[in-house]
Each structure stands twice: as C-alpha cells, then as structure tokens.
Design a protein around this motif. Sequence first.
Motif, PDB file in Angstrom:
ATOM      1  N   ARG A  16       0.824  -1.231  -0.377  1.00 18.96           N
ATOM      2  CA  ARG A  16      -0.004  -0.096  -0.011  1.00 18.96           C
ATOM      3  C   ARG A  16       0.908   1.569   0.208  1.00 18.96           C
ATOM      4  O   ARG A  16       1.924   1.676   0.451  1.00 18.96           O
ATOM      5  N   LEU A  17       0.653   2.254  -0.574  1.00 16.33           N
ATOM      6  CA  LEU A  17       1.061   3.657  -1.083  1.00 16.33           C
ATOM      7  C   LEU A  17      -0.299   3.968  -0.715  1.00 16.33           C
ATOM      8  O   LEU A  17      -1.172   4.783  -0.685  1.00 16.33           O
ATOM      9  N   PRO A  18       1.005   5.989  -0.165  1.00 20.18           N
ATOM     10  CA  PRO A  18      -0.019   7.390   0.295  1.00 20.18           C
ATOM     11  C   PRO A  18      -1.317   7.340  -1.682  1.00 20.18           C
ATOM     12  O   PRO A  18      -0.495   7.432  -2.576  1.00 20.18           O
ATOM     13  N   ARG A  19      -1.882   7.347  -1.244  1.00 21.77           N
ATOM     14  CA  ARG A  19      -3.081   8.057  -2.613  1.00 21.77           C
ATOM     15  C   ARG A  19      -3.044   9.680  -2.711  1.00 21.77           C
ATOM     16  O   ARG A  19      -2.373  10.751  -1.168  1.00 21.77           O
ATOM     17  N   LEU A  20      -3.353  10.784  -3.606  1.00 23.51           N
ATOM     18  CA  LEU A  20      -3.577  11.565  -3.255  1.00 23.51           C
ATOM     19  C   LEU A  20      -4.599  11.962  -1.839  1.00 23.51           C
ATOM     20  O   LEU A  20      -5.256  11.996  -2.462  1.00 23.51           O
ATOM     21  N   PRO A  21      -3.808  12.669  -1.654  1.00 24.67           N
ATOM     22  CA  PRO A  21      -4.333  13.070  -0.305  1.00 24.67           C
ATOM     23  C   PRO A  21      -5.753  14.251   0.197  1.00 24.67           C
ATOM     24  O   PRO A  21      -5.537  14.930   1.132  1.00 24.67           O
ATOM     25  N   LEU A  22      -6.785  14.238  -1.342  1.00 18.48           N
ATOM     26  CA  LEU A  22      -7.872  15.014  -1.106  1.00 18.48           C
ATOM     27  C   LEU A  22      -9.080  13.820  -1.020  1.00 18.48           C
ATOM     28  O   LEU A  22      -8.335  12.964  -1.652  1.00 18.48           O
ATOM     29  N   LEU A  23      -9.810  14.047  -0.956  1.00 17.96           N
ATOM     30  CA  LEU A  23     -10.642  13.453  -0.717  1.00 17.96           C
ATOM     31  C   LEU A  23     -12.423  14.421  -1.656  1.00 17.96           C
ATOM     32  O   LEU A  23     -12.355  15.443  -1.454  1.00 17.96           O
ATOM     33  N   PHE A  24     -12.820  14.369  -2.811  1.00 18.57           N
ATOM     34  CA  PHE A  24     -13.865  14.868  -3.911  1.00 18.57           C
ATOM     35  C   PHE A  24     -15.347  14.260  -3.458  1.00 18.57           C
ATOM     36  O   PHE A  24     -15.660  12.966  -4.278  1.00 18.57           O
ATOM     37  N   ASP A  25     -16.569  14.954  -2.286  1.00 20.50           N
ATOM     38  CA  ASP A  25     -17.114  14.435  -2.271  1.00 20.50           C
ATOM     39  C   ASP A  25     -17.374  12.417  -1.711  1.00 20.50           C
ATOM     40  O   ASP A  25     -18.141  12.116  -2.210  1.00 20.50           O
ATOM     41  N   GLY A  26     -16.268  12.701  -0.825  1.00 18.49           N
ATOM     42  CA  GLY A  26     -15.772  11.315  -0.348  1.00 18.49           C
ATOM     43  C   GLY A  26     -15.561  10.351  -1.196  1.00 18.49           C
ATOM     44  O   GLY A  26     -15.090   8.687  -0.310  1.00 18.49           O
ATOM     45  N   GLU A  27     -14.720  10.547  -1.847  1.00 16.61           N
ATOM     46  CA  GLU A  27     -14.395   9.462  -3.754  1.00 16.61           C
ATOM     47  C   GLU A  27     -12.765  10.326  -3.132  1.00 16.61           C
ATOM     48  O   GLU A  27     -12.609  10.246  -3.067  1.00 16.61           O
ATOM     49  N   ARG A  28     -12.347   8.343  -3.288  1.00 21.20           N
ATOM     50  CA  ARG A  28     -10.600   8.453  -2.698  1.00 21.20           C
ATOM     51  C   ARG A  28      -9.641   8.609  -4.725  1.00 21.20           C
ATOM     52  O   ARG A  28     -10.799   7.427  -5.209  1.00 21.20           O
ATOM     53  N   ALA A  29      -8.927   8.825  -4.581  1.00 24.39           N
ATOM     54  CA  ALA A  29      -7.963   8.232  -5.710  1.00 24.39           C
ATOM     55  C   ALA A  29      -7.441   6.927  -5.585  1.00 24.39           C
ATOM     56  O   ALA A  29      -7.749   6.953  -4.223  1.00 24.39           O
ATOM     57  N   HIS A  30      -7.573   6.050  -6.385  1.00 23.15           N
ATOM     58  CA  HIS A  30      -6.959   5.174  -6.722  1.00 23.15           C
ATOM     59  C   HIS A  30      -6.115   4.653  -7.851  1.00 23.15           C
ATOM     60  O   HIS A  30      -6.464   4.384  -9.132  1.00 23.15           O
ATOM     61  N   PRO A  31      -4.852   5.212  -7.722  1.00 28.23           N
ATOM     62  CA  PRO A  31      -4.196   4.956  -8.732  1.00 28.23           C
ATOM     63  C   PRO A  31      -3.233   3.581  -8.951  1.00 28.23           C
ATOM     64  O   PRO A  31      -3.791   2.627  -9.044  1.00 28.23           O
ATOM     65  N   GLY A  32      -3.503   3.250 -11.177  1.00 23.04           N
ATOM     66  CA  GLY A  32      -3.596   2.953 -11.455  1.00 23.04           C
ATOM     67  C   GLY A  32      -2.144   1.709 -11.484  1.00 23.04           C
ATOM     68  O   GLY A  32      -1.533   2.912 -10.378  1.00 23.04           O
ATOM     69  N   PRO A  33      -1.697   0.787 -12.048  1.00 24.70           N
ATOM     70  CA  PRO A  33      -0.316   0.094 -12.268  1.00 24.70           C
ATOM     71  C   PRO A  33       0.614   0.655 -12.810  1.00 24.70           C
ATOM     72  O   PRO A  33       0.103   1.690 -13.134  1.00 24.70           O
ATOM     73  N   VAL A  34       1.450   0.247 -12.271  1.00 20.72           N
ATOM     74  CA  VAL A  34       3.015   1.249 -12.480  1.00 20.72           C
ATOM     75  C   VAL A  34       3.593   0.522 -14.081  1.00 20.72           C
ATOM     76  O   VAL A  34       3.330  -0.690 -14.069  1.00 20.72           O
ATOM     77  N   PRO A  35       4.252   1.468 -14.685  1.00 22.78           N
ATOM     78  CA  PRO A  35       3.731   1.224 -16.233  1.00 22.78           C
ATOM     79  C   PRO A  35       5.161   0.389 -16.654  1.00 22.78           C
ATOM     80  O   PRO A  35       6.456   1.371 -16.064  1.00 22.78           O
ATOM     81  N   LYS A  36       4.963  -0.463 -17.194  1.00 25.06           N
ATOM     82  CA  LYS A  36       7.069  -1.117 -17.636  1.00 25.06           C
ATOM     83  C   LYS A  36       7.171   0.558 -18.363  1.00 25.06           C
ATOM     84  O   LYS A  36       6.353   0.774 -19.600  1.00 25.06           O
ATOM     85  N   LEU A  37       8.530   0.248 -17.919  1.00 24.50           N
ATOM     86  CA  LEU A  37       9.551   0.996 -19.255  1.00 24.50           C
ATOM     87  C   LEU A  37       8.792   0.914 -20.805  1.00 24.50           C
ATOM     88  O   LEU A  37       9.475  -0.169 -21.591  1.00 24.50           O
ATOM     89  N   GLY A  38       8.314   1.354 -21.515  1.00 21.31           N
ATOM     90  CA  GLY A  38       7.709   1.566 -23.572  1.00 21.31           C
ATOM     91  C   GLY A  38       6.455   1.031 -22.855  1.00 21.31           C
ATOM     92  O   GLY A  38       6.517   0.626 -24.222  1.00 21.31           O
ATOM     93  N   GLU A  39       6.650   0.771 -22.347  1.00 15.73           N
ATOM     94  CA  GLU A  39       4.893  -0.119 -22.444  1.00 15.73           C
ATOM     95  C   GLU A  39       3.592  -0.165 -23.106  1.00 15.73           C
ATOM     96  O   GLU A  39       2.830  -0.379 -23.937  1.00 15.73           O
ATOM     97  N   HIS A  40       3.610   1.678 -23.366  1.00 16.82           N
ATOM     98  CA  HIS A  40       2.760   2.098 -24.518  1.00 16.82           C
ATOM     99  C   HIS A  40       3.164   2.930 -25.617  1.00 16.82           C
ATOM    100  O   HIS A  40       2.316   3.681 -26.224  1.00 16.82           O
ATOM    101  N   THR A  41       4.430   2.896 -25.748  1.00 17.79           N
ATOM    102  CA  THR A  41       4.647   2.600 -27.104  1.00 17.79           C
ATOM    103  C   THR A  41       3.988   2.791 -28.186  1.00 17.79           C
ATOM    104  O   THR A  41       3.731   3.412 -29.402  1.00 17.79           O
ATOM    105  N   ASP A  42       3.353   1.357 -28.769  1.00 20.40           N
ATOM    106  CA  ASP A  42       3.464   1.707 -29.846  1.00 20.40           C
ATOM    107  C   ASP A  42       1.693   1.382 -29.809  1.00 20.40           C
ATOM    108  O   ASP A  42       1.272   1.477 -31.011  1.00 20.40           O
ATOM    109  N   ARG A  43       1.291   2.019 -28.747  1.00 13.01           N
ATOM    110  CA  ARG A  43      -0.197   2.283 -28.446  1.00 13.01           C
ATOM    111  C   ARG A  43      -0.504   4.613 -28.428  1.00 13.01           C
ATOM    112  O   ARG A  43      -1.186   4.942 -28.743  1.00 13.01           O
ATOM    113  N   ALA A  44       0.427   4.914 -28.332  1.00 11.41           N
ATOM    114  CA  ALA A  44       0.578   6.380 -28.203  1.00 11.41           C
ATOM    115  C   ALA A  44      -0.444   6.641 -29.703  1.00 11.41           C
ATOM    116  O   ALA A  44       0.847   6.370 -30.469  1.00 11.41           O
TER     117      ALA A  44
END
Length: 384
Positions: free
Chosen positions: A356-384
Amino acid sequence: MTGLTLLQGIRVISLEQFIAGPYCTSLLADAGATVTKIERPGAGDPRRGYDPRVGSGEEAISGGFASYNRGKRSVTLPLDTPGGVAELERLLESADVLVCNLRPGALARMGLAPASLRERFPRLVICEITGFGATGGEAADWPAFDSVIQGMSGLASLIGEADGPPTLAPMGTTDMLTAVYSAVGVLMALVQRARTGEGSLVDAAMFDITAAFLERPLTLHEFTGEVPSRGIDRFSPVGVFRAGDGGWLSIVIPTDDMWARCARALGQPELTEHPELNTVLKRAEAMHDRVVPLFEKWAAELTRDEAAAALRAAGQPVGVVQNVDEVRAHPQLAHRELFVPMADSIAVDAAGEPLRLPRLPLLFDGERAHPGPVPKLGEHTDRA
C-alpha cells in the motif's frame, strides 16, 4: 473500484525524471488525467532502478519509482534524434498539458522552445520545472537537486539545534513542494484556458518556491532586520518534550489562551502571571530553557500517550512524535483510507497482501483516488 474523474479528458505529456515532475503529474493522474510519461529507450527514469524493489528482471517494480508514477503511460522516445522529437510533436498535437522537468533549456535544445510551442499549439499549457527558473539570471543554468535548494533557500539554516550544523529535511521536501505548486499552476492555467481558449507557460523554479515557503522567517527579517537562527521560533513557543516512558510530544503555544490551558493542565495556573512567561514572545525566548523543563517535569510520571490525552482534554493542540510504522498503523489514517493497495499483481508483501502507498491526500465528495498500475518501461509506445 474506480478512480477520480475530475480531470478526465485532460491529456498530459511529461518529460520528467526523479521527483518534482513525476510527483506533479502523479497528482494530475490521480485526479483522472491521462498522463503519458516520455522516457529514454533502454534506461527510463533513473528511479526505476532504486531499491527497494519487488519482483525481478523486467517485471521488477521499484518503490521509489512506483511512489510517483502509478497510473501513467510510459512511452520511450529518443529525443536526441529528429525522429524522436517529431514523434513528441505528434503527441503534443492532442495534448492539453506539457510538463518538462529536465535540465534548463532542454526544450530549446530539441528545437521546441516554449515560445515556439505556444505559437504552434496555442491551447497547450506548458509547465517548465527548473531549479532556478526559466527567465535567465546568474543561476539559471546551475544544476539543482533537492539538497541544493534546501541549502540555498535558507531552509537548512533553520533546521536543527542552535549550536549544531544546518540540517537537511528528509523526503525530497523541496522537490515535493515544487511538485504541488506546479500542479496548482497547471490547474490555474487550465481554468484560464477554459475562459480564454489560450494556454500559458507556468515557470516553476524550486528556488523561488522554497524561498517563498519560508514565510515566517522572511517576514520576521523584513519587519525587524533580525536573521532567524536554528533552535528557536521567535513568533511563538514551539518544540518537543519527552514523557516519562521516553516518548516525545510536539507542541506549539501561539496564544495566551492556549498558555492558560497548558498551565491548568500542568497544575500550575499561576504560570500565566509569571513575569518571564506572561507574553508569547517571552515564552518563545524561554521555550527550551524554561517551558520545556516545565512540561517534562509534569510528564515524568506519564506515558507519551497519557500526556497527550491530558493536554487534549484541556483543549491544547499536541502531537505525539510517531515513527513511520506508527503512522502506517494509525487508526485515523486507516479510517481515511490514505494508504491504498497497489494495482500491480506482483506488488505484494511476504504474506501475499497488496503493498500500500499513499494516494492523492484529498477527498472529493467522499471519493478517493485509486492509482493504476506502475507502467513498464515503454509499455505504451506502440499505442501512443
């Protein structure tokens, strides 16, 4: 489990590494922006190799990298070649924001000086993060890291004991402070664009930001000519004291009313009339020599938590000095769900539980951030 959508539809391109730029864009990503991180082929952000890590080989995830880069897309481009720069320009055609956290003048050396970018992409918000600013001056080309800025800004001169050396704050303090200001600047520029249809250049200098952060000592010097020093806060009594079990408490007593509460809690209400302690400034001067010993004598038979409870019951703000493990386990932070599970399948502890790691430390209407996965190096190059 869905994330925040406040910035949904906002596309951010980031030329970033280490902390200031990555933390800035991680705040935007946590709020729902699509952040594409441009990295060097074969190497990427230097923090990818930082320990501690989980997994091995190409699947390894660095804690130092994950902290600021979850939920982003990774595209590798050779920006030292015309082809790489051309591809970056193509990405900018559909971008709302460009964050650049490289050496001063990096954009200009690619042929992408901010002035020319604004002509070509008038709706683009450009945030350039540097050590000393993008408008020239004697320090404009100086390389900078967090410790450099801590020293030059005056921050280090104010941390530590009066008779000890200047002390650096931990945790990349000026990097993260710069990141937060930069994110605020980007959002301000986006609000202006919504009104005018035009982007703008956000020039974020670590030196400026950290110097401005020292509001109280700078104000003291401006109004009195005094040069603040380590070990004392001239505005109000502030410090730490030890309880009977060896635990520490942190306290500040900025008003006469709070001093009266403390005096009652200590069983010495007459302290409010003591000629050497009857004003805020006198108590500030006497904090280490007179006030702290009073608290430590009172707390000698109490535990840290008992002393804190007694002061809170009297209406006095007080904190217990916690270690990191206590912070992670604090029930209030658990209630607030500050620490959220990483979305990566290999990011688990020895018991198989998600790290577990800290999220964006703010709530918006009670909603929290849920960060996605850590990208592998160049993982999205072909989809850019």
